[in-house]
Scaffold this motif. Structure first.
Motif, PDB file in Angstrom:
ATOM      1  N   THR A 117       0.804  -1.218   0.000  1.00 34.41           N
ATOM      2  CA  THR A 117       0.000   0.000   0.000  1.00 34.41           C
ATOM      3  C   THR A 117       0.832   1.261   0.000  1.00 34.41           C
ATOM      4  O   THR A 117       0.362   2.311  -0.412  1.00 34.41           O
ATOM      5  CB  THR A 117      -0.943   0.030   1.227  1.00 34.41           C
ATOM      6  OG1 THR A 117      -0.153  -0.050   2.409  1.00 34.41           O
ATOM      7  CG2 THR A 117      -1.951  -1.078   1.180  1.00 34.41           C
ATOM      8  N   GLU A 118       2.076   1.178   0.436  1.00 34.95           N
ATOM      9  CA  GLU A 118       2.914   2.371   0.547  1.00 34.95           C
ATOM     10  C   GLU A 118       3.153   3.021  -0.812  1.00 34.95           C
ATOM     11  O   GLU A 118       3.069   4.233  -0.955  1.00 34.95           O
ATOM     12  CB  GLU A 118       4.242   2.019   1.212  1.00 34.95           C
ATOM     13  CG  GLU A 118       4.970   3.236   1.735  1.00 34.95           C
ATOM     14  CD  GLU A 118       6.143   2.833   2.601  1.00 34.95           C
ATOM     15  OE1 GLU A 118       7.255   3.239   2.251  1.00 34.95           O
ATOM     16  OE2 GLU A 118       5.913   2.125   3.600  1.00 34.95           O
ATOM     17  N   GLY A 119       3.435   2.245  -1.837  1.00 38.72           N
ATOM     18  CA  GLY A 119       3.726   2.776  -3.154  1.00 38.72           C
ATOM     19  C   GLY A 119       2.515   2.831  -4.066  1.00 38.72           C
ATOM     20  O   GLY A 119       2.632   3.178  -5.228  1.00 38.72           O
ATOM     21  N   ARG A 120       1.351   2.506  -3.578  1.00 42.06           N
ATOM     22  CA  ARG A 120       0.136   2.441  -4.392  1.00 42.06           C
ATOM     23  C   ARG A 120      -0.317   3.850  -4.789  1.00 42.06           C
ATOM     24  O   ARG A 120      -0.451   4.725  -3.958  1.00 42.06           O
ATOM     25  CB  ARG A 120      -0.970   1.748  -3.606  1.00 42.06           C
ATOM     26  CG  ARG A 120      -2.236   1.612  -4.392  1.00 42.06           C
ATOM     27  CD  ARG A 120      -3.311   0.913  -3.585  1.00 42.06           C
ATOM     28  NE  ARG A 120      -4.575   1.342  -4.127  1.00 42.06           N
ATOM     29  CZ  ARG A 120      -5.426   2.132  -3.519  1.00 42.06           C
ATOM     30  NH1 ARG A 120      -5.188   2.554  -2.311  1.00 42.06           N
ATOM     31  NH2 ARG A 120      -6.549   2.494  -4.088  1.00 42.06           N
ATOM     32  N   ARG A 121      -0.537   4.015  -6.075  1.00 45.13           N
ATOM     33  CA  ARG A 121      -1.066   5.280  -6.582  1.00 45.13           C
ATOM     34  C   ARG A 121      -2.539   5.069  -6.899  1.00 45.13           C
ATOM     35  O   ARG A 121      -2.927   4.017  -7.394  1.00 45.13           O
ATOM     36  CB  ARG A 121      -0.341   5.698  -7.851  1.00 45.13           C
ATOM     37  CG  ARG A 121       1.104   6.069  -7.619  1.00 45.13           C
ATOM     38  CD  ARG A 121       1.728   6.499  -8.941  1.00 45.13           C
ATOM     39  NE  ARG A 121       3.109   6.826  -8.748  1.00 45.13           N
ATOM     40  CZ  ARG A 121       3.565   8.065  -8.668  1.00 45.13           C
ATOM     41  NH1 ARG A 121       2.733   9.072  -8.775  1.00 45.13           N
ATOM     42  NH2 ARG A 121       4.837   8.294  -8.486  1.00 45.13           N
ATOM     43  N   PRO A 122      -3.352   6.107  -6.654  1.00 48.03           N
ATOM     44  CA  PRO A 122      -4.775   5.972  -6.985  1.00 48.03           C
ATOM     45  C   PRO A 122      -4.980   5.751  -8.484  1.00 48.03           C
ATOM     46  O   PRO A 122      -4.243   6.283  -9.313  1.00 48.03           O
ATOM     47  CB  PRO A 122      -5.372   7.315  -6.553  1.00 48.03           C
ATOM     48  CG  PRO A 122      -4.403   7.880  -5.572  1.00 48.03           C
ATOM     49  CD  PRO A 122      -3.054   7.367  -5.992  1.00 48.03           C
ATOM     50  N   ASN A 123      -5.977   4.970  -8.812  1.00 40.09           N
ATOM     51  CA  ASN A 123      -6.356   4.731 -10.193  1.00 40.09           C
ATOM     52  C   ASN A 123      -6.848   6.060 -10.788  1.00 40.09           C
ATOM     53  O   ASN A 123      -7.573   6.796 -10.122  1.00 40.09           O
ATOM     54  CB  ASN A 123      -7.465   3.678 -10.211  1.00 40.09           C
ATOM     55  CG  ASN A 123      -7.919   3.351 -11.602  1.00 40.09           C
ATOM     56  OD1 ASN A 123      -8.558   4.167 -12.264  1.00 40.09           O
ATOM     57  ND2 ASN A 123      -7.618   2.147 -12.036  1.00 40.09           N
ATOM     58  N   GLY A 169      -9.356  10.025  -4.200  1.00 34.27           N
ATOM     59  CA  GLY A 169      -9.139   8.828  -5.001  1.00 34.27           C
ATOM     60  C   GLY A 169      -8.389   7.754  -4.234  1.00 34.27           C
ATOM     61  O   GLY A 169      -8.002   6.738  -4.805  1.00 34.27           O
ATOM     62  N   ALA A 170      -8.182   7.975  -2.934  1.00 34.69           N
ATOM     63  CA  ALA A 170      -7.461   6.996  -2.115  1.00 34.69           C
ATOM     64  C   ALA A 170      -8.297   5.747  -1.897  1.00 34.69           C
ATOM     65  O   ALA A 170      -7.750   4.648  -1.791  1.00 34.69           O
ATOM     66  CB  ALA A 170      -7.079   7.613  -0.768  1.00 34.69           C
ATOM     67  N   ASN A 171      -9.608   5.913  -1.812  1.00 38.17           N
ATOM     68  CA  ASN A 171     -10.530   4.776  -1.689  1.00 38.17           C
ATOM     69  C   ASN A 171     -11.492   4.805  -2.862  1.00 38.17           C
ATOM     70  O   ASN A 171     -11.959   5.871  -3.263  1.00 38.17           O
ATOM     71  CB  ASN A 171     -11.335   4.840  -0.393  1.00 38.17           C
ATOM     72  CG  ASN A 171     -10.545   4.439   0.818  1.00 38.17           C
ATOM     73  OD1 ASN A 171      -9.342   4.197   0.739  1.00 38.17           O
ATOM     74  ND2 ASN A 171     -11.209   4.368   1.952  1.00 38.17           N
TER      75      ASN A 171
END
Length: 144
Positions: free
Chosen positions: A5-11, A52-54
């Protein structure tokens, strides 16, 4: 946070939908707290949707559309049609982002409401020139 989740970018679609939620909410003068309460959520959850985080579920998007008095399709306006086979127009997407960013600020909303009331085109251009000069000065000041 874990590595996943640390490097996850929002779609990009989630960012777009969230931005449209924020824009419509602000245009109606509804706070995040008010929207959250009407949806049975916390304002933090609304913040995450707007950033856009969720991702917003279909049922929640339907409730948001109902609360903000727009069709569900409103949240997808400006995105490329997935069945059309063509990519969204880059110029159109840029213009959409600019307008969306402008309307996410309280000042932007107020300016958008009052600017068209300036009847004379010459005065509107002078206001625009003033804002450009202030923005240029701000950029130069940041670089100094």
């Amino acid at each position: 946070m874990n590595e996943e989740t640390e490097g996850r970018r929002p779609n990009p679609v989630d960012l777009h939908v969230g931005g449209r939620v924020r824009m419509r909410r602000k245009l109606l003068g509804v706070s995040q707290e008010q929207l959250a309460e009407s949806l049975g959520l916390t304002f933090q959850q609304v913040q995450k949707y707007e950033r856009g985080a969720n991702r917003v579920s279909a049922s929640k998007l339907y409730e948001i559309a109902k609360t903000l008095q727009v069709p569900v399709s409103f949240f997808f306006d400006g995105l490329a049609d997935p069945m059309g086979g063509s990519e969204a127009d880059e110029v159109g997407l840029h213009a959409e982002r600019v307008v969306q960013e402008f309307l996410t600020t309280p000042e932007g909303i107020e300016l958008a409401e009052v600017f068209p009331r300036i009847g004379r085109g010459k005065v509107r251009r002078q206001v625009l020139d003033l804002v450009r000069a202030m923005a240029d000065d701000s950029v130069r000041g940041d670089a100094a």
